[in-house]
Enzyme design. Structure first.
Site, PDB file in Angstrom:
ATOM      1  N   ASP A 214      -3.239   7.903  -0.115  1.00  0.00           N
ATOM      2  CA  ASP A 214      -3.676   7.669  -1.667  1.00  0.00           C
ATOM      3  C   ASP A 214      -3.435   8.969  -2.480  1.00  0.00           C
ATOM      4  O   ASP A 214      -2.285   8.899  -3.012  1.00  0.00           O
ATOM      5  CB  ASP A 214      -5.186   7.423  -1.661  1.00  0.00           C
ATOM      6  CG  ASP A 214      -5.615   6.852  -2.955  1.00  0.00           C
ATOM      7  OD1 ASP A 214      -4.841   6.746  -3.956  1.00  0.00           O
ATOM      8  OD2 ASP A 214      -6.896   6.487  -2.881  1.00  0.00           O
TER       9      ASP A 214
ATOM     10  N   HIS B 171      -8.900   0.108  -0.284  1.00  0.00           N
ATOM     11  CA  HIS B 171     -10.473   0.898  -0.309  1.00  0.00           C
ATOM     12  C   HIS B 171     -11.452  -0.159   0.313  1.00  0.00           C
ATOM     13  O   HIS B 171     -12.110   0.231   1.294  1.00  0.00           O
ATOM     14  CB  HIS B 171     -10.876   1.473  -1.592  1.00  0.00           C
ATOM     15  CG  HIS B 171      -9.867   2.499  -2.206  1.00  0.00           C
ATOM     16  ND1 HIS B 171      -9.638   3.587  -1.285  1.00  0.00           N
ATOM     17  CD2 HIS B 171      -9.280   2.457  -3.308  1.00  0.00           C
ATOM     18  CE1 HIS B 171      -8.796   4.379  -2.102  1.00  0.00           C
ATOM     19  NE2 HIS B 171      -8.484   3.730  -3.246  1.00  0.00           N
TER      20      HIS B 171
END
Length: 449
Positions: A322, A271
Site C-alpha cells: 500500500d 482493507h
C-alpha cells in the site's frame, strides 16, 4: 537438463511446493515457463543455476501506490490521523510529472524486486496534470508506470482507478482534480486506450464509494467485466466513510457495491476493515477477495480487519504494501497473523503455508495472473529465494523453512529474484537498476525540489 538462451535449469536447495518444503529440487524452464519439476535431485545438473536457501514462488504485492514511497519518514513526524496523513500525501501527488513518476516508480519497483516481489498491482489514480488538464497523451502517467515496471524487471497489473468525487455528492477538491476524468464513461474511454504488454495487464479500480457516485459504479464494473479484468476497490478503510455512506444511501459501502454489481470473483476489496456481519457474508458469498495491508493499516492507525472471518466466509486473501511504510511481503504476512493474535489473545489463525499462499498464488490471482505463484509445470518461472543462513534465519531445521520465512525472515533476506526465468536479483543485487538506494534518493529528492 541443459541450459541455453531460452531453456535453463534451476537447482533449488530447498523449495516450498505449496504444502511443504522439499530439498533438492530441479526446475526446468523454457521460454519463461516451468516445464518440469524434479524432486530428489541430490546433485545440481550440469549447467544448472544454483539457488541456495529456501525458494518460494515469486511474491505478489496486490496493492501499491508507488508515489507514497516518497512519504516514508516524512509522515512519522508528529501525530494525527489518516485524514491529516492524506493532506501530506496530496502535497506529493501535486508535484508528480510523467518523468518524475517514472523515475520514482522504477526505483520503487526495483526495491520490490529486491524484496522478492515479482508482480505488483498498482492502484493508479494520478492521471492528469495539476488542475485536471489531460496530458497530450491522456495515459502518460499510466504508461510511465508500465515502463517503470519493465525497467525494474517486474510484472505489473495497472489498476487504473476511477476517482470522481471528494465525497458523497461533492466535486473533487483542488488536489483531486488530477485524479478525475469527470465521469465514469470518460474514465472508461481513456482506459480503453491503454495497451497490455508481456509484463503488463490492465485492470480497473473504484477508488472508494465516496469517490465514485453510486449511479456510476456499474459503469466501472461493466468495463472490467467485459474485459474479464481484475477490479479493485478501497472498502471500509475508515469508519467515517461508513458513516457518510449510511447517511447518503442508508446502507454500508459493501451493500452499496453489491447493489450496483461490483462484487464478484474478479473483484478485490482493499482493507475491508470496518465491516458488519452482513458485509462479511456479502463479500464471502460473492467470492470477492480481500487484500490486507497490515503495515499501512497499523501505520495509519486504521484498525485490524476481520480477515479470519472473511476467509471463512469465502473471501480469498491477498497482501499489499500500500503506502510503502515498508516494502516487505513477509512482514505483511507475519503482521496479519500477529495482529490477530493481539486482537484475540490466541495464536495460530493461519499456518505459514496459508500465509505464503496469500503472498503468492492468491495475490497473483487477485491481479489477473492465474498462471503464476506456484512452482509447478506450466506456470511462469517466477522464483524468490530466501537465505537460510542470515542472523534472522540461521538455526531452524530447513523443513521448517516456511515458518522461518514467515515468522523470522525479512525482505533483507531475499537472495535471488527470478522473473520469467530471468535473474532480476542475484545475490542480493539488482541486475537492471545498479544502485537502488541512490535511485530512490534521487527520485524522492526530485519531488522536494
Amino acid at each position: 537438463m541443459t541450459t541455453s538462451e531460452r531453456t535453463r535449469t534451476y537447482w533449488l536447495e530447498h523449495a516450498w511446493l505449496g504444502t511443504h518444503v522439499e530439498p533438492d529440487v530441479a526446475v526446468e524452464v523454457a521460454d519463461g515457463r516451468i516445464t518440469a519439476v524434479h524432486q530428489g535431485v541430490a546433485t545440481p545438473p550440469p549447467g544448472a543455476e544454483i539457488l541456495r536457501g529456501l525458494t518460494l514462488p515469486g511474491l505478489a504485492n496486490a496493492h501499491s501506490h508507488a508515489f507514497h514511497r516518497a512519504l516514508r519518514g516524512t509522515v512519522q513526524v508528529g501525530s494525527g490521523t489518516f485524514w491529516t496523513w492524506r493532506e501530506v500525501m496530496y502535497s506529493v501527488a501535486d508535484r508528480l510529472t510523467p518523468d518524475t513518476y517514472h523515475a520514482l516508480a522504477r526505483a520503487v519497483y526495483a526495491e520490490m524486486a529486491l524484496a522478492g516481489i515479482t508482480t505488483v498491482g498498482e492502484f493508479h489514480y494520478v492521471h492528469h496534470a495539476p488542475g485536471g488538464t489531460p496530458y497530450a497523451d491522456p495515459n502518460a502517467m499510466g504508461d510511465a508506470l508500465i515502463e517503470a515496471a519493465a525497467e525494474a524487471g517486474v510484472r505489473i497489473t495497472l489498476l487504473d482507478t476511477c476517482y470522481l468525487s471528494s465525497g458523497f455528492g461533492e466535486p473533487p477538491n483542488t488536489h483531486q482534480l488530477r485524479f478525475s476524468d469527470g465521469t465514469a464513461q470518460a474514465w472508461a474511454e481513456r482506459c480503453s486506450v491503454l495497451k497490455e504488454r508481456d509484463h503488463a495487464r490492465i485492470g480497473a479500480a473504484i477508488h472508494s464509494v465516496r469517490a465514485v457516485p453510486a449511479d456510476q459504479l456499474a459503469t466501472v464494473a461493466q468495463w472490467a467485466q467485459a474485459r474479464r479484468a481484475p477490479l479493485h476497490v478501497h472498502l471500509s478503510e475508515q469508519t467515517a466513510e461508513n458513516d457518510a455512506c449510511r447517511q447518503a444511501h442508508g446502507c454500508t459501502p459493501t451493500r452499496l457495491l453489491a447493489d450496483h454489481g461490483v462484487l464478484g470473483a474478479r473483484t478485490t476489496g482493499v482493507h475491508n476493515t470496518h465491516l458488519t456481519d452482513e458485509d462479511i457474508a456479502l463479500l464471502g458469498g460473492s467470492r470477492t477477495g480481500t487484500c490486507m495491508c497490515p503495515t499501512t493499516e497499523r501505520d495509519l492507525a486504521d484498525g485490524i480487519g476481520p480477515a479470519p472471518a472473511l476467509q471463512r466466509a469465502g473471501s480469498p486473501l491477498s497482501l499489499g504494501s500500500d503506502s510503502h511504510a515498508v516494502i516487505d511481503l513477509l512482514e505483511e504476512a507475519r503482521a496479519m497473523e500477529l495482529n490477530e493474535r493481539l486482537r484475540t489473545r490466541a495464536r495460530g489463525h493461519w499456518t505459514a503455508a496459508a500465509l505464503l499462499r496469500a503472498a503468492t498464488a492468491d495475490g497473483h490471482a487477485a491481479l489477473g495472473w492465474d498462471d503464476t505463484g506456484r512452482i509447478e509445470a506450466g506456470t511462469r518461472a517466477d522464483l524468490t529465494t530466501i537465505a537460510l543462513d542470515s542472523v534472522r534465519t540461521a538455526g531452524p531445521l530447513p523443513r521448517l523453512g516456511a515458518e522461518t520465512a514467515v515468522f523470522a525472515a525479512t525482505a533483507a533476506d531475499v537472495r535471488h529474484t527470478v522473473v520469467g526465468g530471468r535473474h532480476v536479483v542475484r545475490d542480493g543485487a539488482h541486475a537492471l537498476v545498479p544502485d537502488v538506494p541512490q535511485a530512490l534518493a534521487r527520485a524522492v529528492e526530485a519531488l522536494r525540489a
